[in-house]
Every structure is written in C-alpha cells, then in structure tokens.
Enzyme design. Sequence first.
Site, short mmCIF file in Angstrom:
data_model
loop_
_atom_site.label_atom_id
_atom_site.label_comp_id
_atom_site.label_asym_id
_atom_site.label_seq_id
_atom_site.Cartn_x
_atom_site.Cartn_y
_atom_site.Cartn_z
N GLU A 74 -8.88 -0.97 14.12
CA GLU A 74 -8.17 0.16 13.49
C GLU A 74 -8.28 1.47 14.26
OE1 GLU A 74 -9.32 0.52 9.41
OE2 GLU A 74 -8.59 -1.46 8.88
N GLU A 89 -8.46 -8.49 7.91
CA GLU A 89 -9.12 -7.90 6.74
C GLU A 89 -8.11 -7.83 5.61
OE1 GLU A 89 -11.05 -4.05 7.21
OE2 GLU A 89 -11.86 -4.67 9.14
C1 BGC Z 1 -12.24 -1.09 7.73
C2 BGC Z 1 -13.50 -1.51 7.03
C3 BGC Z 1 -13.55 -0.85 5.67
C4 BGC Z 1 -12.39 -1.35 4.86
C5 BGC Z 1 -12.31 -0.80 3.44
C6 BGC Z 1 -11.03 -1.02 6.84
O1 BGC Z 1 -10.37 0.18 7.09
O2 BGC Z 1 -12.03 -1.83 8.89
O3 BGC Z 1 -14.60 -1.19 7.83
O4 BGC Z 1 -14.76 -1.06 5.01
O5 BGC Z 1 -11.19 -1.02 5.49
O6 BGC Z 1 -12.13 0.57 3.45
#
Ligand code: BGC
Length: 456
Positions: free
Chosen positions: A167, A352
């Site tokens: 990111e 993610e």
């Molecule tokens: C990030 C994580 C973060 C998650 C929730 C993403 O932007 O890669 O490190 O904990 O979102 O906010």
Amino acid sequence: MSSNILFPEDFIWGSATSAYQIEGSPLADGAGASIWQRFTRTKGMMVNGDTGDVACDHYNRYATDVALMKQLGMQGYRFSINWARVMPSGRGAINEKGLGFYDRLVDCLLENGIAPNATLYHWDLPAALDDQGGWLNRDIADWFADYAEVMFRKLDDRVKLWATLNEPWVVTDGGYLHGALAPGHRNLFEAPIASHNLLRAHGAAVQRYRSVGQHEIGIVVNLEPKYAASQKPEDLAAVARTEAYFNRQYLDPVFLGKYPDEMAEIFGEAWPIWPAEDFDLIRQPIDFVGINYYTRGVFEHSESAWPVKAGYVKQVGATYSETGWEVFPEGLSEILLWVKNRYGNIPQYVTENGSAFYDAPRAENGKVIDPLRVNYLYKHLREMHVAMEKGVNLKGYFAWSFMDNLEWSLGFSKRFGLVHVNFETQERTPKESAWFYSKVIASKGEVLNQAMPFYG
Ligand code: BGC
C-alpha cells in the site's frame, strides 16, 4: 447471482499480518529501530499510548501461531519482513540473527504445509534511513533493492511469492501528507516525492529479483471503487480526482509508465517534473497484483478536503465497521474487474480483506461469536467467485488478519483478527469467523452456496 460456487484446486486460501503489527521484540537480537518505534513514542500519536513493543509476541510465539494456522486448514500465509531486523542501519551490515527469524518462520510454515508469501515493506522503515531522508531520498531505491536482494538470496529457495511494497498510497498519504502514520509528516511537497521514490524502489527491487530470484514478484495496493454522490459536474470531477489519487497513482506508472493527469491538478505547484527515465525503472513487468480491499468511497466536491477537494459522504442505512468503513461487498468484484480491464488479465491475489467489529467477550463455552465478521467474510468471498466467473485471473485470498493486532495509530482498540488475542495473557482463541473460514477452505468454497450461517 453467482452460479454454483467451487473454487479451483490450486486457489490459495490464507491469511495475512505484518511485522510491526504482530512481532513485538522490536530491538531483539541486534535489530535496529524503525520509524514505528519512534512514532509510537511520540506524544499524542497513538490511541491509549499503545506500542508494538509486545503486540502479539509473535517473534517468540511464531511456531504455535503457525500450528494454529494449520489447525484451521490455511494453505498460505502473507507476512512482512522488518527491514531493520535484517539490516539494523537499513544498509550495509546484515544482522544474521534477525535474518534467522524469517528463515525459521519460513521453514516452520513449510513444515506445516503452508505456502509463505513475503512482503518486503509494510511501513516499518529503518529509523536510520529516515535520518537520511527516508522515502524523500532518491538513493532509497538502491537501498531497498540491496535489502531486497539479501532477502531473495536467503529465502527465494522456499518463498515463491514476493511483494515489494504494501500500500504505497497509505505510506505517503498517512506518512507524508496527513501525518497520522509514521514518520508523521504533513507536507504537500513531500508526498509526491515519497510516492515516486516508493515506485522507483519497487522497480529497482523487481529488477534485482530478475537477476537472483526464480519465482514471482508483484506489488500490493489498496483499491476502492469511488462513487459520485450526485451527477453534478463538480462531484464527478471530484470523483475522477480521488480515483486517480487513490486507485491509479501507483498502478498507472507500474503498468502504463505514466501518472494520471489528475495528479498535477491535485498537487499544483508541488507536482514535480519527473525524469523520463524513471518510468523505465518503474515499469518493470511484474507477475501479479495484490489487492487489499476493505470498502468503497462515495464523494462530493469539497473545497475543505485538502488537497484532493473530494469529501467523503456517509451513506444512510449502510453498515459501517468500527473503523468507519462502509461494508460494500460488491465493490470487491468491481475492483478486481476494473484491474483486469484497465491493466490486462494479470494474475491477481486478494492480499487483504477484512473488518474490525466489536467482538463480544469469550462466552462460557469458549467461543468468540462475531456474526458481523462472518457476514463480511461470507459476502466478500462470494464476490470473488463473481469476479472469477467474469474472467478475473484470481489465484488466492488472504484474510486480514490472521489474529487481532496493533492497528497502527489506533493501537489495540480495533480488532481485525479471525483469531482473538488476549493482549494480557497472549491467549489465542479462534473466533467463529475463523471456524467458518476453515469450512470454506475445506470445501473449496462450496459452503458459500448455502445461506449465511446463523450465530446466536
Ligand atoms: C494495512 C494493514 C491494516 C489494515 C486495516 C491495511 O491498510 O495493510 O496493515 O491493519 O489495512 O486497517
């Protein structure tokens, strides 16, 4: 409506974490400090003054964590490497003990039948490099490639999936523009430079990988479909700006060799003229794109929303998570298709996806019942299938997060885990969402054909 759901045999089902959020022991065994070490000690920056000094104590508990992943049937694990553990000053001397931790973690994953997926940079820059300008220093592209090469040489015999950056948008928007994340700068002129050097570092590491690595490398970006609050021309223009800033700022240079035109409009006099040859470095062929998807955004024109002039509009009647993000599952298939249509049918991973919701205390029967997270997971996993039916070359899914952890400046106040962590005792308890995910994995997604399970 999706047809009968069954994911391919080789689809990877896993979960994700990042080093600073879970490891603890930040200075153990000769490691150097990172910018998060400093940021968490800066007054007023962290909710409840939380730090990553202990976090999930994963540095000491990795073997039992991996055993739990296996118990849940997970097939892949996306983790990140703390650069300063491996190179305490960010460049030069290698700390063999720090390197040894990742070596042992990878072996442990493989012994448990879990495919390791390594991210080289998840926001924890060595503090010693920040002292030399950090992402504002052009030399960082070489520093990063040198560090990456150390990791490739050590782990590429076993790690088959690498990501350069996690990111980059958050690194600069949070770290250099709005200052809510480390290193906490708030500077319009710095943000484009930091972004550009992140992209150059990405390109340099990919180039290095081609000379020493044998497997696959890509980049991880966070994407969100952007919607206009109305059809008024000024709202449509605001959406075009925010969409360029958020979704295209990094992928356009990587795939198309140029920034979106809107960037100059957004940054005005702070937008530099870039050397043309930089784009040759940035535009290296990559093997996959990793997409972190959480929510969508609805925007209207707003003069006060600095600097993009696009203001976020909350939706009446929608469900919002504890981080204030709208639950919008359809946005996942939409964004995966958007990547395919704009950049070509490159392999994609959802690297993610997840949600922070209030989790009721552990019940007497030992269960942590989290129906909203189960619902979130159920709906998003179904959307992946929708995207695949429309031709998206999706290869795997990594739930955020394997376990509750330090949610950056929000500290331990927000829980994203499939596994509950008691931060007093370090006890792990799989939530109902973890058991549901386990059934999804075991059935290759077939249970997603059934109605949403009910948890009362
Ligand atoms: C990030 C994580 C973060 C998650 C929730 C993403 O932007 O890669 O490190 O904990 O979102 O906010």
